[in-house]
Design a protein around this motif. Structure first.
Motif, PDB file in Angstrom:
ATOM      1  N   THR A 259      32.650  43.380  29.483  1.00 49.30           N
ATOM      2  CA  THR A 259      32.713  43.216  30.939  1.00 49.30           C
ATOM      3  C   THR A 259      32.350  41.790  31.323  1.00 49.30           C
ATOM      4  OG1 THR A 259      32.092  45.541  31.269  1.00 49.30           O
ATOM      5  CG2 THR A 259      31.862  44.069  33.149  1.00 49.30           C
ATOM      6  N   LEU A 263      34.701  39.043  33.242  1.00 46.84           N
ATOM      7  CA  LEU A 263      34.293  38.383  34.485  1.00 46.84           C
ATOM      8  C   LEU A 263      34.268  36.866  34.332  1.00 46.84           C
ATOM      9  CD1 LEU A 263      31.436  40.737  35.757  1.00 46.84           C
ATOM     10  CD2 LEU A 263      33.655  40.349  36.840  1.00 46.84           C
ATOM     11  N   THR A 322      31.578  48.569  38.629  1.00 50.86           N
ATOM     12  CA  THR A 322      32.997  48.805  38.359  1.00 50.86           C
ATOM     13  C   THR A 322      33.877  48.393  39.531  1.00 50.86           C
ATOM     14  OG1 THR A 322      32.439  50.663  36.904  1.00 50.86           O
ATOM     15  CG2 THR A 322      34.700  50.554  37.744  1.00 50.86           C
ATOM     16  N   VAL A 325      34.261  44.626  39.849  1.00 46.96           N
ATOM     17  CA  VAL A 325      35.184  44.045  38.868  1.00 46.96           C
ATOM     18  C   VAL A 325      36.635  44.348  39.245  1.00 46.96           C
ATOM     19  CG1 VAL A 325      35.760  43.886  36.426  1.00 46.96           C
ATOM     20  CG2 VAL A 325      33.392  44.287  37.096  1.00 46.96           C
ATOM     21  N   SER A 328      37.676  42.028  41.972  1.00 52.25           N
ATOM     22  CA  SER A 328      37.963  40.685  41.450  1.00 52.25           C
ATOM     23  C   SER A 328      39.375  40.615  40.885  1.00 52.25           C
ATOM     24  CB  SER A 328      36.935  40.322  40.376  1.00 52.25           C
ATOM     25  OG  SER A 328      37.139  39.004  39.920  1.00 52.25           O
ATOM     26  N   GLY A 356      33.781  39.075  41.414  1.00 50.13           N
ATOM     27  CA  GLY A 356      33.255  38.592  40.138  1.00 50.13           C
ATOM     28  C   GLY A 356      31.771  38.285  40.182  1.00 50.13           C
ATOM     29  N   GLY A 359      29.703  41.377  40.726  1.00 47.76           N
ATOM     30  CA  GLY A 359      29.674  42.136  39.484  1.00 47.76           C
ATOM     31  C   GLY A 359      28.659  41.601  38.497  1.00 47.76           C
ATOM     32  N   THR A 419      40.488  41.190  33.526  1.00 48.63           N
ATOM     33  CA  THR A 419      39.419  41.646  34.405  1.00 48.63           C
ATOM     34  C   THR A 419      39.469  43.159  34.604  1.00 48.63           C
ATOM     35  OG1 THR A 419      39.474  39.510  35.542  1.00 48.63           O
ATOM     36  CG2 THR A 419      38.317  41.288  36.655  1.00 48.63           C
ATOM     37  N   GLY A 422      37.853  44.794  31.882  1.00 52.92           N
ATOM     38  CA  GLY A 422      36.411  44.688  32.050  1.00 52.92           C
ATOM     39  C   GLY A 422      35.860  45.777  32.955  1.00 52.92           C
ATOM     40  N   ALA A 423      36.633  46.165  33.949  1.00 50.19           N
ATOM     41  CA  ALA A 423      36.209  47.258  34.830  1.00 50.19           C
ATOM     42  C   ALA A 423      36.111  48.565  34.049  1.00 50.19           C
ATOM     43  CB  ALA A 423      37.189  47.401  35.996  1.00 50.19           C
TER      44      ALA A 423
END
Length: 447
Positions: A259, A263, A322, A325, A328, A356, A359, A419, A422-423
């Motif tokens: 994550t 970011l 979450t 992210v 973002s 971002g 997060g 990204t 990453g979420a």
């Protein structure tokens, strides 16, 4: 004025005590991070003049901007272990003085190779600063107030963009030619000096941790030490490990690693290329470029404080992190879709930066809860080390795409995809799904 929200604390005594601590250390750490982030990304502005002077293409700039993070990653874990052993005051002071001197040295580069070497050395010098401060926060604040502490620290990124972008444009526009130096050379000189000066201030101002500090009463010192010790014991009984090896086998830490990587891909991809993105919108003046580039950071500074306070108040991390992210990623897509419309493109970049940075505040409240002691120091450094490879990958990738296709917005689509992944990993942190992470000594985090 109180920095930490009253609703976060169970009683007024603790609220007043931790606000006293917050006012002592957070504004100072915030200033340090403004300087750090400014020295890290001002190369994006310097490129507008420097590229022609030293023969630097888009892909070469992307590589040089990103190679900073290779040096950074190589030294991050040992740096954090040394901070724990030698104390934050000495180690953070050392980091700042060395990185300030190297940042100033950037004014003397004549070739792309010299640019690469100094960026690599600058990364080595600054390694440990961010994870060191994250570890330092665990010495002073309970986990249920840490997201707010991280928000005020990470505010340095936003303010570096708000203040630094116009400042960088102004320096390059107004100092160009003075004493025979180009505007970009003045930029590195004037923005590197504060790090050296503040490095010496750090040594005399920062305390290594609570217990015997003279700006807290003996009762206050004991109260903080006891509460944080009780919290560590509580986390350990709930499954948090303190052994060094635990940092490398904890599934939650590896979720946070990706994550953070995602970011940082978005944050640095946008930060390093923001001046060029603004230029592509038709802005020519360096000062105007700086003022417009500051807008996404200004919006983000408000959002990150609001999100972190709400996350601490509700003791909830999973959905806050979450959704930030995801926001973002949506902002990156929106900006790319409307790259030819200045207003809509900036709106998208503002959403990307807001999601971002907010997060980050939620994410960095978690490592000190998943792990304690030596494992926390190693885990925090590990998250930062591997995550910061995103700071290498994204500027280089953006430069390669720009040079290959002539379209910088294509790079934003790639950043958005990373990204979104990453979420997914933020949502998948096992301890958050199972409710095994404690937000405070007495109250569990909501999941």
């Amino acid at each position: 004025m109180k920095l930490l929200s009253r609703s976060t604390f169970q009683n007024e005594t603790d609220w007043l005590l931790y606000n006293k601590i917050a006012w002592r250390i957070l504004p100072f750490l915030f200033v340090l991070y403004v300087i750090a982030f400014l020295d890290r990304v001002n190369v994006g502005f310097a490129k507008l003049q420097m590229a022609a002077d030293i023969g630097l293409g888009d892909m070469a700039f992307g590589f040089g901007a990103g190679v900073f993070f290779i040096g950074y990653c190589l030294c991050e874990i040992p740096s954090n272990m040394l901070l724990q052993r030698l104390g934050a005051r000495f180690w953070i002071a050392r980091i700042m003085v060395v990185w300030g001197l190297l940042s100033i040295s950037m004014m003397f580069i004549k070739t792309p190779t010299a640019f690469y070497v100094l960026r690599f050395l600058l990364g080595m010098a600054e390694a440990g600063f961010y994870p060191g401060v994250v570890l330092y926060m665990t010495y002073w604040f309970p986990s249920y107030a840490r997201s707010q502490g991280m928000a005020y620290f990470n505010l340095g990124i936003a303010i570096a963009g708000v203040v630094g972008s116009p400042l960088s444009g102004w320096i390059m526009q107004n100092f160009a030619g003075d004493l025979g130096l180009a505007g970009w050379q003045w930029l590195f000189l004037l923005e590197g000096l504060p790090a050296v000066i503040l490095g010496f201030v750090v040594y005399f101002y920062l305390d290594n941790g609570p217990g015997r500090v003279n700006w807290l009463s003996p009762v206050e010192n004991q109260r903080v030490v006891r509460q944080l010790a009780d919290e560590r014991q509580h986390h350990e009984s709930a499954g948090a490990d303190h052994r060094f090896r635990a940092a490398f086998v904890n599934k939650g830490i590896w979720c946070l690693i990706f994550t953070n990587f995602a970011l940082l891909c978005g944050t640095y991809g946008v930060s390093f290329w923001m001046p060029q993105i603004v230029r592509n919108l038709g802005v020519q003046s360096l000062l105007d470029t700086g003022l417009i580039a500051a807008i996404p950071f200004a919006v983000a500074s408000v959002c990150m404080i609001a999100v972190s306070k709400h996350s601490d108040k509700t003791r909830e991390r999973r959905w806050h992190g979450t959704l930030c992210v995801v926001a973002s990623a949506c902002g990156l897509i929106f900006s790319a879709c409307f790259h030819d419309n200045p207003y809509l493109s900036l709106a998208g970049l503002s959403l990307a930066m807001s999601g971002g940075l907010a997060g980050f505040c939620v994410l960095w409240a978690l490592p000190g809860v998943l792990l304690t002691g030596t494992a926390a120091a190693a885990g925090i450094a590990l998250i930062a080390t591997i995550g910061n490879l995103g700071g290498y990958a994204s500027p280089f990738m953006m430069g390669w795409i720009k040079e290959s296709t002539g379209h910088l917005e294509y790079g934003l689509y790639v950043l958005a995809a990373i990204t979104l992944l990453g979420a997914v990993t933020m949502f998948a942190v096992p301890q958050l799904r199972k409710g095994g992470v404690a937000g405070s000594v007495t109250e569990p985090l909501s999941v």
